[in-house]
Write a protein that holds these residues in place. Structure first.
Motif, PDB file in Angstrom:
ATOM      1  N   TYR A  25      -2.410  -3.571   9.590  1.00  0.00           N
ATOM      2  CA  TYR A  25      -1.800  -3.883   8.227  1.00  0.00           C
ATOM      3  C   TYR A  25      -0.441  -4.357   8.723  1.00  0.00           C
ATOM      4  N   LYS A  26       0.232  -4.343   9.845  1.00  0.00           N
ATOM      5  CA  LYS A  26       1.504  -4.769  10.105  1.00  0.00           C
ATOM      6  C   LYS A  26       1.159  -6.422  10.336  1.00  0.00           C
ATOM      7  N   ALA A  27      -0.044  -6.438  11.100  1.00  0.00           N
ATOM      8  CA  ALA A  27      -0.412  -7.990  11.637  1.00  0.00           C
ATOM      9  C   ALA A  27      -0.663  -8.743  10.261  1.00  0.00           C
ATOM     10  N   ALA A  28      -1.296  -8.345   9.329  1.00  0.00           N
ATOM     11  CA  ALA A  28      -1.555  -8.823   7.775  1.00  0.00           C
ATOM     12  C   ALA A  28      -0.377  -8.771   6.950  1.00  0.00           C
ATOM     13  N   ASN A  29       0.915  -8.437   7.555  1.00  0.00           N
ATOM     14  CA  ASN A  29       2.085  -8.368   6.678  1.00  0.00           C
ATOM     15  C   ASN A  29       1.905  -7.759   5.501  1.00  0.00           C
ATOM     16  N   ILE A  30       1.388  -6.440   5.559  1.00  0.00           N
ATOM     17  CA  ILE A  30       1.300  -5.616   4.205  1.00  0.00           C
ATOM     18  C   ILE A  30       2.433  -4.693   4.226  1.00  0.00           C
TER      19      ILE A  30
ATOM     20  N   ILE B 155       0.993  -1.105   0.145  1.00  0.00           N
ATOM     21  CA  ILE B 155      -0.035   0.023   0.033  1.00  0.00           C
ATOM     22  C   ILE B 155       0.855   1.270  -0.072  1.00  0.00           C
ATOM     23  N   ASN B 156       0.235   2.328  -0.673  1.00  0.00           N
ATOM     24  CA  ASN B 156       1.244   3.672  -1.005  1.00  0.00           C
ATOM     25  C   ASN B 156       0.152   4.676   0.117  1.00  0.00           C
ATOM     26  N   VAL B 157       0.308   5.028   1.184  1.00  0.00           N
ATOM     27  CA  VAL B 157      -0.793   6.006   1.854  1.00  0.00           C
ATOM     28  C   VAL B 157       0.048   7.069   2.269  1.00  0.00           C
ATOM     29  N   ASP B 158      -0.778   8.177   2.729  1.00  0.00           N
ATOM     30  CA  ASP B 158      -0.505   9.167   3.250  1.00  0.00           C
ATOM     31  C   ASP B 158      -0.156   9.161   4.694  1.00  0.00           C
ATOM     32  N   TYR B 159       0.884   9.594   5.184  1.00  0.00           N
ATOM     33  CA  TYR B 159       1.398   9.422   6.593  1.00  0.00           C
ATOM     34  C   TYR B 159       0.257   9.773   7.593  1.00  0.00           C
ATOM     35  N   LYS B 160      -0.224  10.909   7.359  1.00  0.00           N
ATOM     36  CA  LYS B 160      -1.028  11.645   8.217  1.00  0.00           C
ATOM     37  C   LYS B 160      -2.319  10.649   8.483  1.00  0.00           C
ATOM     38  N   ARG B 161      -2.838   9.884   7.520  1.00  0.00           N
ATOM     39  CA  ARG B 161      -4.169   9.038   7.631  1.00  0.00           C
ATOM     40  C   ARG B 161      -3.540   7.541   8.371  1.00  0.00           C
ATOM     41  N   LEU B 162      -2.386   6.953   7.754  1.00  0.00           N
ATOM     42  CA  LEU B 162      -2.069   5.855   8.317  1.00  0.00           C
ATOM     43  C   LEU B 162      -2.057   5.486   9.753  1.00  0.00           C
ATOM     44  N   PHE B 163      -1.300   6.431  10.340  1.00  0.00           N
ATOM     45  CA  PHE B 163      -1.100   6.238  11.807  1.00  0.00           C
ATOM     46  C   PHE B 163      -2.329   6.509  12.755  1.00  0.00           C
ATOM     47  N   PHE B 164      -3.540   6.742  12.008  1.00  0.00           N
ATOM     48  CA  PHE B 164      -4.552   6.901  12.896  1.00  0.00           C
ATOM     49  C   PHE B 164      -5.888   6.199  12.162  1.00  0.00           C
ATOM     50  N   SER B 165      -5.354   5.023  11.288  1.00  0.00           N
ATOM     51  CA  SER B 165      -6.029   4.371  10.574  1.00  0.00           C
ATOM     52  C   SER B 165      -5.933   2.901  10.589  1.00  0.00           C
ATOM     53  N   GLY B 166      -5.272   2.420  11.657  1.00  0.00           N
ATOM     54  CA  GLY B 166      -5.048   0.899  11.977  1.00  0.00           C
ATOM     55  C   GLY B 166      -4.088   0.470  11.472  1.00  0.00           C
ATOM     56  N   LEU B 167      -2.706   1.091  11.767  1.00  0.00           N
ATOM     57  CA  LEU B 167      -1.341   0.777  11.458  1.00  0.00           C
ATOM     58  C   LEU B 167      -1.029  -0.619  12.031  1.00  0.00           C
ATOM     59  N   ARG B 168      -1.537  -1.119  13.185  1.00  0.00           N
ATOM     60  CA  ARG B 168      -1.219  -2.430  13.646  1.00  0.00           C
ATOM     61  C   ARG B 168      -2.069  -3.603  12.683  1.00  0.00           C
TER      62      ARG B 168
ATOM     63  N   TRP C  27      10.596   4.971  11.013  1.00  0.00           N
ATOM     64  CA  TRP C  27      11.300   3.881  11.427  1.00  0.00           C
ATOM     65  C   TRP C  27      11.113   3.132  12.590  1.00  0.00           C
ATOM     66  N   CYS C  28      10.666   3.618  13.578  1.00  0.00           N
ATOM     67  CA  CYS C  28      10.373   3.099  15.082  1.00  0.00           C
ATOM     68  C   CYS C  28       8.921   2.510  14.787  1.00  0.00           C
ATOM     69  N   SER C  29       8.164   2.644  13.707  1.00  0.00           N
ATOM     70  CA  SER C  29       6.904   2.262  13.496  1.00  0.00           C
ATOM     71  C   SER C  29       6.952   0.828  12.510  1.00  0.00           C
ATOM     72  N   ARG C  30       8.405   0.572  12.155  1.00  0.00           N
ATOM     73  CA  ARG C  30       8.573  -0.589  11.242  1.00  0.00           C
ATOM     74  C   ARG C  30       7.980  -0.352   9.793  1.00  0.00           C
ATOM     75  N   ILE C  31       8.062   0.930   9.317  1.00  0.00           N
ATOM     76  CA  ILE C  31       7.486   1.239   7.992  1.00  0.00           C
ATOM     77  C   ILE C  31       8.635   0.851   7.103  1.00  0.00           C
ATOM     78  N   ASN C  32       8.124   0.264   6.059  1.00  0.00           N
ATOM     79  CA  ASN C  32       9.331  -0.417   5.044  1.00  0.00           C
ATOM     80  C   ASN C  32       9.812   0.655   4.170  1.00  0.00           C
ATOM     81  N   SER C  33       9.090   1.704   3.612  1.00  0.00           N
ATOM     82  CA  SER C  33       9.684   2.541   2.605  1.00  0.00           C
ATOM     83  C   SER C  33       9.019   3.850   2.833  1.00  0.00           C
ATOM     84  N   VAL C  34       9.645   4.946   2.390  1.00  0.00           N
ATOM     85  CA  VAL C  34       9.108   6.353   2.297  1.00  0.00           C
ATOM     86  C   VAL C  34       9.496   7.051   1.102  1.00  0.00           C
ATOM     87  N   THR C  35       8.463   7.923   0.631  1.00  0.00           N
ATOM     88  CA  THR C  35       8.620   8.808  -0.455  1.00  0.00           C
ATOM     89  C   THR C  35       9.237   9.992   0.089  1.00  0.00           C
ATOM     90  N   THR C  36      10.309  10.581  -0.287  1.00  0.00           N
ATOM     91  CA  THR C  36      11.085  11.971   0.316  1.00  0.00           C
ATOM     92  C   THR C  36      11.270  12.707  -0.793  1.00  0.00           C
TER      93      THR C  36
END
Length: 734
Positions: free
Chosen positions: A495-500, A480-493, A517-526
């Protein structure tokens, strides 16, 4: 008497105090200080003798009280707005871009707003500080009308800014809330430090109020009639104590317990920390080269980017090219080449015309650089940037295949009446397959006609949006490619539990990258790949044990310091109260205390004296009559009060006994009769209220060693009784 060494030491101390006071007076002129405060706050720059407000009374009028409340509101609103605007610094480019779309003029409006927010906060903070200093000096508050207008303007501006954010930029509030997950532990320590600093004036004021209550209560004990009238002042002073001390203690207690509810992903064990997220260069490396140009993508590869991100439009003749905006006026020179077509849709031009536009000259111009904090380009990079043009998607794919980099892009639809309006996906897939790029290097993001893409290019990695886990599972999407603002308030756990696999956009600030990094995100667009790649460890990271230690240490040290501050002010005010009681002059409801000197064992006698006849200095025997302390010589027309010891438990009768004449007397000894008073002398005759005591007849040999205290009574000479006139040598002895 005081010993010589003690006298010398006291003189030395007084000399030192005088030197210190003169030094302080040399560096600190209080008149100028007060004039400066009143000038800045009230615009009154001429010194005048201000009347200090009494403790417990109101410091200003009703109107000034209202504007003091407005001043506090403006300070709070400006601080909150400044905090929000600082935390959304990751979105400054997006804000400037939106303003450009509305005005057509590129400028760092985000920095203008930041400066304005800082000015508003500094102004309201300065006025609040001036008001506090004036209150500390017990001066009456009077805010100038210019400041009143500006305070209302600050409130209106902050309200307007909040309205704009709530109305058009709601997701930016998520950024401010997200920052608390990183900065909450450090904000907690900062607030504790502020409370420690505030404990000094709060403790001073509470202790001062306590001393005022005790002094007023001490003074009103003898005034039974006025006690009922003044009882409301005690209630007011106690209410002020409660209104000052209780909120301070409640806020402090909440701050001490806040860490129990703080959650921060960066507080975890070291072994639980995931690998560093990889980078997708957002439009290449837009801080190092013009966005969506081959120079920008080359710079991103030089910075070890994991993949390249871009935006794709189809030209009118079906050529996919790289462009972000819906028109080309911001990143090309179309205003110089074809001004009338500057606002046309990017897909409305044919490729032959688009290939002639310059896509890098704008990047070199200082007033059009996209990022405020981007580094200055070298001369070689400037020359290279001036020669950049709009690239095809085909060129990017060939470059990615050569460098073995992943490619992800947003495929934009075509406007109405465009030849490829319904076939833009198939045309783009055809170009990708013709480029001979390995299919697994393509992150297919578009959800339009996904079934055709799966059929035609099964090797593409399908990327979803912020879909539910069930939908992702159903469509067989694992990225998934998502906006960081919405991910942390929309069930990050979830997605991580489903190995997304998660890719966040757009992450430019180090604190936000540390959170990912601390949330174990795989990649970022910067956009800021050159800075983030240098981070070897997430910022603000700490183990739970370290945070527990910091928490307990901060709370413990601050609690000890605050208790010490309160105890110091309490002890100092109580010491002042005792000194005031011992050194205060006698009044109609206070007792006179005769101080004891060294080597003497006499006791003090309480005498009620009229306040109008009270001397300015404390009573001493030597001060009243120096001759009495040496020889105890008697004189005619005087009344002698002998200070007797209060330790004797024997009760004596009140008698007046003549004393025997000595050889120094000129007149012969004349015996006198004992005068028995039937009532105590009144205030009109002696102005001295004697205690109900009697004294036996004293002989000359039994006279006390302590000399008599002589008090002249002018009124008594005019109101003497015949008995007193016939006996001038009569002494009243106790």
């Amino acid at each position: 008497m005081l010993k010589p060494n003690k006298i010398d030491s006291e003189r030395k101390k007084k000399g030192k105090k005088k030197k210190i006071n003169s030094w302080i007076a040399h560096l600190f002129d209080r008149r100028r200080y007060i004039t400066f405060l009143t000038g800045c706050y009230s615009c009154r720059w001429k010194f005048r003798k201000w009347e200090k407000t009494k403790l417990g009374s109101c410091c200003c009028t009703r109107t000034e009280q209202v504007f003091c409340a407005f001043l506090t509101i403006s300070f709070v609103m400006s601080v909150i707005w400044l905090f929000v605007w600082l935390e959304i610094s990751n979105e400054y480019f997006g804000f400037d871009w939106v303003v450009f779309l509305g005005t057509g003029f590129w400028f760092f409006w985000s920095i203008v707003f930041l400066s304005l927010s800082g000015i508003l906060t500094a102004y309201s903070s300065l006025l609040l500080l001036l008001a506090f200093l004036l209150l500390w000096e017990q001066m009456e508050l009077y805010l100038h009308w210019c400041h009143k207008i500006l305070i209302l303007l600050v409130i209106l501006l902050c309200s307007f800014f909040f309205f704009l954010v709530f109305r058009f930029w709601k997701d930016k509030w998520l950024t401010a809330g997200l920052s608390l997950q990183i900065f909450a532990p450090y904000l907690h320590m900062g607030f504790i430090t502020v409370m420690v600093l505030l404990s000094w004036p709060v403790a001073f004021y509470v202790a001062r109020l306590e001393r005022e209550v005790r002094i007023r209560r001490y003074k009103t004990t003898c005034y039974e009639k006025e006690k009922l009238k003044k009882c409301n002042i005690f209630t007011r002073l106690r209410a002020l104590q409660l209104a000052t001390g209780l909120p301070f203690l409640l806020i402090l207690a909440c701050l001490y317990l806040i860490p129990l509810g703080i959650y921060s992903p960066c507080i975890q064990e070291k072994e639980d920390l995931g690998p560093k997220p990889v980078f997708f260069g957002h439009r290449g490396a837009p801080m190092l080269g013009p966005e969506n140009t081959m120079m920008s993508f080359e710079k991103a590869v030089e910075q070890e980017a994991y993949g390249l991100e871009s935006d794709v439009f189809l030209s009118y003749d079906g050529v996919p090219f790289l462009m972000h905006d819906y028109d080309v006026r911001r990143t090309t020179n179309i205003r110089e080449v074809l001004p009338k077509a500057a606002f046309n849709h990017s897909s409305s031009f044919k490729w032959n015309f688009l290939a002639t536009l310059n896509a890098g000259e704008w990047f070199v111009q200082p007033w059009r650089k996209p990022f405020y904090d981007m580094k200055t380009l070298s001369e070689a990079d400037k020359k290279k940037a001036r020669n950049q043009s709009i690239p095809k998607l085909y060129e990017l794919l060939q470059f990615a295949q050569k460098k073995k980099k992943f490619v992800i892009f947003d495929l934009n639809g075509c406007p109405p009446k465009h030849p490829f309006r319904n076939a833009f996906v198939r045309q783009t897939v055809k170009v990708i397959l013709d480029s001979k790029i390995e299919q697994h290097l393509i992150f297919w993001l578009s959800g339009h006609d996904r079934a055709y893409v799966r059929h035609k290019a099964p090797g593409f990695q399908q990327v979803g949006r912020l879909y539910s886990v069930e939908r992702l599972t159903k469509e067989n999407i694992s990225i998934i490619n998502v906006d960081y603002k919405r991910l942390f308030f929309s069930g990050l756990r979830h997605y991580k539990a489903a190995n997304i696999t998660i890719n966040l956009y757009i992450v430019n600030e180090p604190w936000l990258f540390s959170l990912a990094w601390c949330s174990r995100i795989n990649s970022v667009t910067t956009d800021n790949i050159s800075l983030l790649r240098r981070l070897n460890h997430p910022h603000y990271f700490m183990t739970p044990r370290d945070y527990m230690l910091i928490w307990l240490l901060t709370d413990g040290v601050s609690a000890v310091f605050i208790i010490a501050v309160f105890y110091f002010h309490w002890w100092r005010e109580m010491k002042k109260e005792k000194a005031l009681e011992t050194s205060s002059l006698p009044t109609d409801c206070e007792s006179i205390s005769l101080p004891e000197e060294e080597g003497e064992s006499h006791e003090t006698v309480g005498l009620s004296v009229n306040p109008g006849r009270t001397a300015e200095r404390p009573w001493t025997l030597a001060a009243l009559h120096p001759a009495l302390a040496k020889g105890g010589k008697k004189h005619e027309g005087t009344s002698h009060f002998v200070v007797a010891s209060m330790k004797s438990p024997n009760h004596v009768q009140k008698t007046v006994t003549p004393l025997m004449a000595t050889k120094h007397d000129v007149k012969p000894t004349v015996p006198t009769q004992t005068l028995e008073h039937t009532q105590a002398p009144t205030a009109e005759t002696t102005k001295v209220a004697l205690p109900q005591m009697t004294s036996p007849t004293l002989k000359e040999a039994d006279a006390p060693a302590m000399p008599s205290v002589v008090v002249h009574h002018p009124e008594k000479q005019t109101q003497e009784t015949p008995m007193a006139q016939s006996s001038k040598e009569t002494f009243l002895t106790i």
